[in-house]
Structures are given as structure tokens and as C-alpha cells.
Design a protein around this motif. Structure first.
Motif, PDB file in Angstrom:
ATOM      1  N   ALA A  76       0.830  -1.208   0.000  1.00 52.39           N
ATOM      2  CA  ALA A  76       0.000   0.000   0.000  1.00 52.39           C
ATOM      3  C   ALA A  76       0.862   1.255   0.000  1.00 52.39           C
ATOM      4  O   ALA A  76       0.547   2.246  -0.669  1.00 52.39           O
ATOM      5  CB  ALA A  76      -0.921  -0.009   1.219  1.00 52.39           C
ATOM      6  N   ARG A  77       1.963   1.210   0.728  1.00 55.86           N
ATOM      7  CA  ARG A  77       2.865   2.372   0.783  1.00 55.86           C
ATOM      8  C   ARG A  77       3.505   2.621  -0.578  1.00 55.86           C
ATOM      9  O   ARG A  77       3.610   3.772  -1.033  1.00 55.86           O
ATOM     10  CB  ARG A  77       3.942   2.127   1.837  1.00 55.86           C
ATOM     11  CG  ARG A  77       4.981   3.232   1.942  1.00 55.86           C
ATOM     12  CD  ARG A  77       5.943   2.946   3.091  1.00 55.86           C
ATOM     13  NE  ARG A  77       6.975   3.955   3.141  1.00 55.86           N
ATOM     14  CZ  ARG A  77       8.112   3.915   2.450  1.00 55.86           C
ATOM     15  NH1 ARG A  77       8.350   2.895   1.644  1.00 55.86           N
ATOM     16  NH2 ARG A  77       9.012   4.873   2.567  1.00 55.86           N
ATOM     17  N   GLN A  78       3.926   1.533  -1.246  1.00 57.04           N
ATOM     18  CA  GLN A  78       4.556   1.690  -2.556  1.00 57.04           C
ATOM     19  C   GLN A  78       3.578   2.257  -3.585  1.00 57.04           C
ATOM     20  O   GLN A  78       3.980   2.956  -4.513  1.00 57.04           O
ATOM     21  CB  GLN A  78       5.086   0.338  -3.031  1.00 57.04           C
ATOM     22  CG  GLN A  78       6.267  -0.171  -2.213  1.00 57.04           C
ATOM     23  CD  GLN A  78       6.607  -1.623  -2.530  1.00 57.04           C
ATOM     24  OE1 GLN A  78       6.007  -2.223  -3.411  1.00 57.04           O
ATOM     25  NE2 GLN A  78       7.572  -2.176  -1.797  1.00 57.04           N
ATOM     26  N   SER A  79       2.285   1.962  -3.410  1.00 61.78           N
ATOM     27  CA  SER A  79       1.268   2.453  -4.350  1.00 61.78           C
ATOM     28  C   SER A  79       0.608   3.734  -3.872  1.00 61.78           C
ATOM     29  O   SER A  79      -0.364   4.191  -4.475  1.00 61.78           O
ATOM     30  CB  SER A  79       0.203   1.365  -4.567  1.00 61.78           C
ATOM     31  OG  SER A  79       0.785   0.207  -5.116  1.00 61.78           O
ATOM     32  N   HIS A  80       1.100   4.310  -2.733  1.00 64.19           N
ATOM     33  CA  HIS A  80       0.611   5.585  -2.200  1.00 64.19           C
ATOM     34  C   HIS A  80      -0.877   5.507  -1.832  1.00 64.19           C
ATOM     35  O   HIS A  80      -1.643   6.419  -2.135  1.00 64.19           O
ATOM     36  CB  HIS A  80       0.861   6.730  -3.212  1.00 64.19           C
ATOM     37  CG  HIS A  80       2.283   6.821  -3.644  1.00 64.19           C
ATOM     38  ND1 HIS A  80       3.304   7.242  -2.817  1.00 64.19           N
ATOM     39  CD2 HIS A  80       2.875   6.524  -4.841  1.00 64.19           C
ATOM     40  CE1 HIS A  80       4.458   7.212  -3.464  1.00 64.19           C
ATOM     41  NE2 HIS A  80       4.231   6.774  -4.696  1.00 64.19           N
ATOM     42  N   TRP A  81      -1.264   4.416  -1.152  1.00 64.49           N
ATOM     43  CA  TRP A  81      -2.645   4.290  -0.690  1.00 64.49           C
ATOM     44  C   TRP A  81      -2.836   5.046   0.617  1.00 64.49           C
ATOM     45  O   TRP A  81      -1.880   5.342   1.339  1.00 64.49           O
ATOM     46  CB  TRP A  81      -2.985   2.817  -0.477  1.00 64.49           C
ATOM     47  CG  TRP A  81      -3.246   2.073  -1.764  1.00 64.49           C
ATOM     48  CD1 TRP A  81      -2.629   2.246  -2.966  1.00 64.49           C
ATOM     49  CD2 TRP A  81      -4.194   1.025  -1.956  1.00 64.49           C
ATOM     50  NE1 TRP A  81      -3.119   1.389  -3.906  1.00 64.49           N
ATOM     51  CE2 TRP A  81      -4.091   0.614  -3.309  1.00 64.49           C
ATOM     52  CE3 TRP A  81      -5.118   0.390  -1.140  1.00 64.49           C
ATOM     53  CZ2 TRP A  81      -4.879  -0.404  -3.840  1.00 64.49           C
ATOM     54  CZ3 TRP A  81      -5.895  -0.621  -1.669  1.00 64.49           C
ATOM     55  CH2 TRP A  81      -5.782  -1.006  -3.010  1.00 64.49           C
ATOM     56  N   VAL A 139      -7.118  -2.087   4.527  1.00 62.57           N
ATOM     57  CA  VAL A 139      -7.817  -3.035   3.640  1.00 62.57           C
ATOM     58  C   VAL A 139      -6.825  -3.981   2.984  1.00 62.57           C
ATOM     59  O   VAL A 139      -7.025  -5.213   2.958  1.00 62.57           O
ATOM     60  CB  VAL A 139      -8.627  -2.271   2.573  1.00 62.57           C
ATOM     61  CG1 VAL A 139      -9.179  -3.250   1.533  1.00 62.57           C
ATOM     62  CG2 VAL A 139      -9.761  -1.486   3.227  1.00 62.57           C
ATOM     63  N   LEU A 140      -5.734  -3.438   2.431  1.00 62.92           N
ATOM     64  CA  LEU A 140      -4.776  -4.271   1.711  1.00 62.92           C
ATOM     65  C   LEU A 140      -4.064  -5.243   2.661  1.00 62.92           C
ATOM     66  O   LEU A 140      -3.821  -6.400   2.312  1.00 62.92           O
ATOM     67  CB  LEU A 140      -3.756  -3.375   1.001  1.00 62.92           C
ATOM     68  CG  LEU A 140      -3.138  -3.955  -0.287  1.00 62.92           C
ATOM     69  CD1 LEU A 140      -4.226  -4.310  -1.290  1.00 62.92           C
ATOM     70  CD2 LEU A 140      -2.159  -2.968  -0.891  1.00 62.92           C
ATOM     71  N   ALA A 141      -3.733  -4.783   3.868  1.00 59.80           N
ATOM     72  CA  ALA A 141      -3.098  -5.669   4.848  1.00 59.80           C
ATOM     73  C   ALA A 141      -4.048  -6.770   5.276  1.00 59.80           C
ATOM     74  O   ALA A 141      -3.652  -7.941   5.413  1.00 59.80           O
ATOM     75  CB  ALA A 141      -2.645  -4.862   6.062  1.00 59.80           C
ATOM     76  N   CYS A 201       3.463   0.810  11.128  1.00 56.27           N
ATOM     77  CA  CYS A 201       4.147   1.270   9.909  1.00 56.27           C
ATOM     78  C   CYS A 201       3.815   2.730   9.611  1.00 56.27           C
ATOM     79  O   CYS A 201       4.686   3.504   9.176  1.00 56.27           O
ATOM     80  CB  CYS A 201       3.753   0.385   8.726  1.00 56.27           C
ATOM     81  SG  CYS A 201       4.401  -1.302   8.816  1.00 56.27           S
ATOM     82  N   TRP A 202       2.563   3.103   9.849  1.00 61.30           N
ATOM     83  CA  TRP A 202       2.165   4.495   9.635  1.00 61.30           C
ATOM     84  C   TRP A 202       2.941   5.421  10.565  1.00 61.30           C
ATOM     85  O   TRP A 202       3.413   6.486  10.161  1.00 61.30           O
ATOM     86  CB  TRP A 202       0.665   4.633   9.862  1.00 61.30           C
ATOM     87  CG  TRP A 202       0.155   6.041   9.762  1.00 61.30           C
ATOM     88  CD1 TRP A 202      -0.175   6.731   8.636  1.00 61.30           C
ATOM     89  CD2 TRP A 202      -0.071   6.946  10.853  1.00 61.30           C
ATOM     90  NE1 TRP A 202      -0.608   8.000   8.939  1.00 61.30           N
ATOM     91  CE2 TRP A 202      -0.556   8.157  10.303  1.00 61.30           C
ATOM     92  CE3 TRP A 202       0.071   6.851  12.232  1.00 61.30           C
ATOM     93  CZ2 TRP A 202      -0.884   9.249  11.087  1.00 61.30           C
ATOM     94  CZ3 TRP A 202      -0.252   7.947  13.028  1.00 61.30           C
ATOM     95  CH2 TRP A 202      -0.733   9.124  12.445  1.00 61.30           C
ATOM     96  N   ALA A 203       3.103   4.977  11.828  1.00 60.70           N
ATOM     97  CA  ALA A 203       3.837   5.802  12.787  1.00 60.70           C
ATOM     98  C   ALA A 203       5.305   5.962  12.380  1.00 60.70           C
ATOM     99  O   ALA A 203       5.886   7.056  12.461  1.00 60.70           O
ATOM    100  CB  ALA A 203       3.734   5.185  14.175  1.00 60.70           C
ATOM    101  N   ARG A 225      -4.458  -4.071  -5.968  1.00 55.90           N
ATOM    102  CA  ARG A 225      -3.406  -3.079  -6.127  1.00 55.90           C
ATOM    103  C   ARG A 225      -3.092  -2.772  -7.580  1.00 55.90           C
ATOM    104  O   ARG A 225      -2.820  -1.626  -7.939  1.00 55.90           O
ATOM    105  CB  ARG A 225      -2.143  -3.612  -5.438  1.00 55.90           C
ATOM    106  CG  ARG A 225      -0.958  -2.679  -5.441  1.00 55.90           C
ATOM    107  CD  ARG A 225       0.225  -3.402  -4.833  1.00 55.90           C
ATOM    108  NE  ARG A 225       1.444  -2.626  -4.926  1.00 55.90           N
ATOM    109  CZ  ARG A 225       2.653  -3.155  -4.883  1.00 55.90           C
ATOM    110  NH1 ARG A 225       2.792  -4.458  -4.781  1.00 55.90           N
ATOM    111  NH2 ARG A 225       3.718  -2.392  -4.959  1.00 55.90           N
ATOM    112  N   GLY A 226      -3.180  -3.809  -8.438  1.00 58.47           N
ATOM    113  CA  GLY A 226      -2.702  -3.608  -9.787  1.00 58.47           C
ATOM    114  C   GLY A 226      -3.723  -3.766 -10.883  1.00 58.47           C
ATOM    115  O   GLY A 226      -3.357  -3.807 -12.052  1.00 58.47           O
ATOM    116  N   GLY A 227      -4.994  -3.895 -10.523  1.00 61.38           N
ATOM    117  CA  GLY A 227      -6.010  -4.061 -11.551  1.00 61.38           C
ATOM    118  C   GLY A 227      -5.815  -5.374 -12.284  1.00 61.38           C
ATOM    119  O   GLY A 227      -5.778  -6.430 -11.700  1.00 61.38           O
TER     120      GLY A 227
END
Length: 502
Positions: free
Chosen positions: A293-298, A305-307, A346-348, A433-435
Motif C-alpha cells: 500500500a505504501r509503494q502504491s501511495h494508498w 484493507v490491503l493488509a 508502519c504508519w507511525a 493493487r494492480g487491476g
């Protein structure tokens, strides 16, 4: 005078009686009783099954006889067979008294009795058989032993101690294993004797796998079919021959394995080390989803959701497919807490830079570390390592669920559920993430890893059969997880490509 047509009818009737050959008498089914004692005999979705039931059906079929089962209590069933109201009872241990009461078949399986103690206390008890337990009880008369009401263990010294303990109150009888487990956890007894399969089921049902353990003692008791004394000798001979044939061709062992595997694996799943493995796998999968999610700037919500999809969706798909309710993620809120806690952590960390503004020296070193990590693609390796660990742990869990649900044929369902559980979350993560561009289905060696190791684990367990022990299961499970992780990391490092359709 009778008319000619009437005379003709009478003559035909006489001829029919004269030349009629009576049909062979159809042998009626043998009347057997059954009593609820899982996994030996129980109702599953309204159908009678169990270790003893399936073995007796196979033996009777080989002997050319049918068996009709009637529910009864254990003691009433013994009495009914003894006085001839019923014909057959299963699971009889031989003794001089029982040999006089029943006509006993050859042994068709063994009961294994074990001593259950509180976790961490088994190492101090050095005996490995019933005689050693009897000697231990004689040397330490204060040991409080739990037993089953009315059960005998067919060891002279042990049964004598149980019948007449040296100190009052040091032997306590219970009607079931659940009562003994609760007494053990409450400190009312120091250990109890139990049949290994049934107590494994009770431990799993109570969720006590992390609080109790088996001591090294294994006390095997041969079990026989008990017939009424008036049973025809040819019937007994047919059943003995059937038992010998089914033991020789492995049929009885295969039936035993079907009921023994799930219980041994359930004990493995309930153990502390496997819980640690599940936690580690969940954290790894959640971390992989968060990094994706971080790499895709979510957003933060998108990262949750992704986790969650990465860590839990494979298990949800597996449980829905086999009808396992409640689904795994709903059984224990711990795993949802781990998933969301990983995202927040991870956000922190990602926002630590904002807290470090103004502290130029520390900020400089953080920036340098960030640049170095990007140059060496450490963040990518961290993602791949976390994803591989989640893949390996989930794959093994999927195979164990196939065992626990007794999905047949296992050679199909073991690898299928292992692959769905292991790779399903990662694939769905990449779908979100990637369609339409899903590397793990196009060029990545991902689902293939789960398939290979779930096949290997399933095949090993099938080959080992009913001889496998809990300690061996632990080693095999760990080896499968490590093997899957190493295979996935090798695939990433060497850029392995899976076979392609075109």
C-alpha cells in the motif's frame, strides 16, 4: 367331479411343490451396539461414523456379513451382549473374565493410553510405559492421579494402585476427559490417564492445548470385537480371517490414519509454538500488504484493507469453501488486532520524519539510512521476505485445516486448501493493487510455491500413515514452512519464471 381345468391347476401346484428349490436363506445383519465416544464412534451430520465403526464395517464386509448398529450406553451394551440381547460390541480389551463372558475376535486395533500433565511438567517424569508409571506412583504416593470411571489399564501394578491407593484421595475418577482436564488446570490432580485420540479431541474442544501436554508414556492395549458366547464358530473364524486380511493389505491402518491425523494436527495447531508461527505469519503478511500500500501511495484506510486482504482473505476463502464455521479470522480477535496494529505501527514509523524536524543531526542520519535502503532495495527485500513468510505459514495452515475437516480425497484437498490459504491473500492483494496486471499470476513464482509445498506436506503425511507422532508433525510442519520461505526467496533472487500457457 372336478372340472378338467381345476384338475390341471391342482396338478401344476403339486409339480411346483415337488420341484421347488427354496432360495438360500439371507443371513440377517449382526446386531451391534454403539455408544457416543468420539472419535471412535459418533454421529456426524446425522450419519454414524468413527474409528471403530468404519473398521467394523470394513471387517464385516470382508467377512461377508452386514452389521446393524443400535445406540446404547457402554455398560448396558456390555450387559446386553453378555446375556444375548445384542451380538457384538467393539473395543474390548482382553482379560480372563472377559474371555469367559464374550467370544473375542483377534485384535483389530490398539488403544494408546497416555498421561496428560500441565505444560512444562512432563520433562521431570522419566518413565515411558505403564510399569514405569506404577513404579513412579509407588515411589511418590502423593502424586494425584486422575482416571476414567470404570476403566481398567491392564497392567497389574497400575490397576492395583488405582484400586487401592496408598493415600486416600490420590486417585480421582471422572466420567469424562473434560472433567479431568479441568481438574488438572485447577490444580486438583497432577496428571490423568486417557485414551490418546479422545483426549486430544477434548483438549482441542476446550482450547487447552497451550496449558497441558502429553508425557512420554505410551501404553498400548490391544482391542478385540466382543461377540455373544453363542455366536457360531464359523462367524468368528470369518471375522478373524477378515481382520488378518485387512491388516495385511493396510486397510485398517488407512482407516486409523483418517481419524488419527486430524487430532494430532489439531494438537499441533493448538500448541504455543504453532500459535507463535501463526502470529509471525500474520504479522509478515500484514507487513507485506502495508508495504504494498505504501509503494502504491494508498491511504491509511486503504493500507488497512490491503493488509487485511493479504493476511486473512486466503483463510476466509478456504473456510468458506469447506464450510468451516466460524471462519478462522472470527475465531480469535487477536489476528485482526495484529493486522491493524501492524498498519498503525508502519504508519507511525513513516511519519517519524515529521517528528524529527528541527533535529538536524538525527534527521541527517535518518535521511542517509533512507537513501542507502533505497539504493540497495532493502525495502523491496523486506517486502519479499515478509510475503514469503506469510506464504509459507499460511500454506501449512491450509493443509492442516484439510486434515481437520477430514476432506476426502486428501491428496486433492490438502494441496488445494494449502494453495488457496497460502497464495490467495497475496493474489487478491495484487488484484486490488494492480487491476488486471497481476505479477503473481503472470510472471511471479508465487502460487506455485504454495502448491509445491502443500503437495510435499500432504504426500509425506499420507505415506507415513498412522505411525506419525506429534513430535514428527512439529518437525515436518517447520520444515515445510522454512522450505516454502526459502523457495520463494530463491525464486525472487534468481527471477524464476513459472511454466506459461503460451
Amino acid at each position: 367331479m372336478p372340472r378338467p381345468d381345476r384338475l390341471r391347476a391342482i396338478l401344476l401346484a403339486l409339480l411346483a411343490l415337488l420341484f421347488h428349490r427354496p432360495a438360500e436363506a439371507v443371513e440377517r445383519p449382526i446386531q451391534a451396539g454403539w455408544y457416543a465416544f468420539e472419535p471412535q464412534q459418533y454421529l456426524r451430520q446425522g450419519e454414524l461414523t468413527g474409528l471403530d465403526i468404519e473398521m467394523v464395517r470394513a471387517i464385516a464386509a470382508r467377512a461377508g456379513r452386514a452389521v446393524q448398529f443400535t445406540p446404547m450406553g457402554y455398560i448396558p451394551l456390555l450387559e446386553a451382549v453378555a446375556d444375548g440381547r445384542m451380538e457384538l460390541v467393539t473395543g474390548i480389551a482382553a482379560s480372563a473374565q472377559r474371555a469367559e463372558t464374550y467370544a473375542l475376535s483377534a485384535p483389530y486395533r490398539h488403544d494408546t493410553n497416555v498421561l496428560i500433565v500441565r505444560r512444562g511438567e512432563a520433562g521431570a517424569l522419566r518413565f515411558t510405559d505403564a510399569a514405569g508409571l506404577a513404579a513412579h506412583l509407588a515411589a511418590r504416593p502423593g502424586f494425584r492421579l486422575g482416571v476414567r470411571t470404570g476403566f481398567f489399564y491392564f497392567n497389574g501394578a497400575l490397576d492395583a494402585h488405582i484400586a487401592s491407593p496408598p493415600l486416600p484421595g490420590t486417585v480421582r475418577a471422572a466420567d469424562d476427559d473434560v472433567t479431568n482436564i479441568r481438574r488438572l488446570l485447577a490444580g486438583q490432580i497432577d496428571g490423568f490417564l486417557a485414551e490418546r485420540l479422545s483426549v486430544a479431541l477434548a483438549i482441542t474442544a476446550l482450547g487447552a492445548g497451550q496449558a497441558v501436554e502429553e508425557q512420554a508414556m505410551r501404553h498400548a492395549i490391544p482391542l478385540h470385537l466382543g461377540f455373544h458366547r453363542a455366536t457360531a464358530p464359523e462367524t468368528l473364524a470369518a471375522f478373524d480371517a477378515a481382520i488378518a486380511a485387512l491388516r495385511a493389505d493396510g486397510t485398517l491402518e488407512a482407516i486409523g490414519a483418517r481419524f488419527r491425523f486430524p487430532l494430532l494436527l489439531s494438537q499441533t495447531i493448538d500448541s504455543r509454538w504453532f500459535l507463535s508461527l501463526q502470529i509471525l505469519g500474520t504479522l509478515a503478511a500484514a507487513l507485506a500488504g502495508t508495504l504494498a500500500a505504501r509503494q502504491s501511495h494508498w491511504s491509511l484506510f486503504g493500507a488497512c484493507v490491503l493488509a487485511g486482504v493479504t493476511a486473512a482473505s486466503g483463510g476466509v476463502l478456504r473456510d468458506l469453501l469447506v464450510g468451516r464455521f466460524p471462519i478462522g479470522i472470527a475465531r480469535d480477535p487477536l489476528f485482526l488486532k495484529l493486522i491493524f496494529g501492524t498498519v498503525l505501527a508502519c504508519w507511525a514509523v513513516a511519519h517519524l520524519w515529521g517528528l524529527l524536524r528541527g533535529r538536524l543531526i538525527l534527521a541527517f542520519w535518518v535521511a542517509q539510512m533512507t537513501v542507502a535502503m533505497r539504493r540497495r532495495r532493502i525495502d523491496r527485500w523486506l517486502f519479499d521476505a515478509a510475503d514469503a513468510l506469510g506464504l509459507g505459514a499460511s500454506t501449512v495452515l491450509g493443509v492442516t485445516v484439510a486434515f481437520g475437516m477430514r476432506a476426502e480425497p486428501f491428496w486433492l484437498w490438502g494441496p488445494l486448501l494449502g494453495t488457496i490459504t497460502g497464495a490467495g491473500g497475496g493474489i487478491l492483494r495484487d488484484v486490488l493493487r494492480g487491476g488486471g496486471d497481476i505479477p503473481n499470476l503472470k510472471t511471479g513464482f508465487y502460487g506455485e510455491v504454495a502448491l509445491i509445498w502443500s503437495l510435499a506436506l500432504s504426500a509425506y503425511l499420507m505415506v507415513r500413515g498412522s505411525e506419525i507422532e506429534i513430535d514428527e508433525v512439529v518437525v515436518v510442519v517447520v520444515a515445510a514452512v522454512v522450505g516454502a520461505v526459502l523457495t520463494r526467496m530463491a525464486a525472487v533472487a534468481f527471477r524464476w519464471k513459472p511454466p506459461r500457457l503460451t
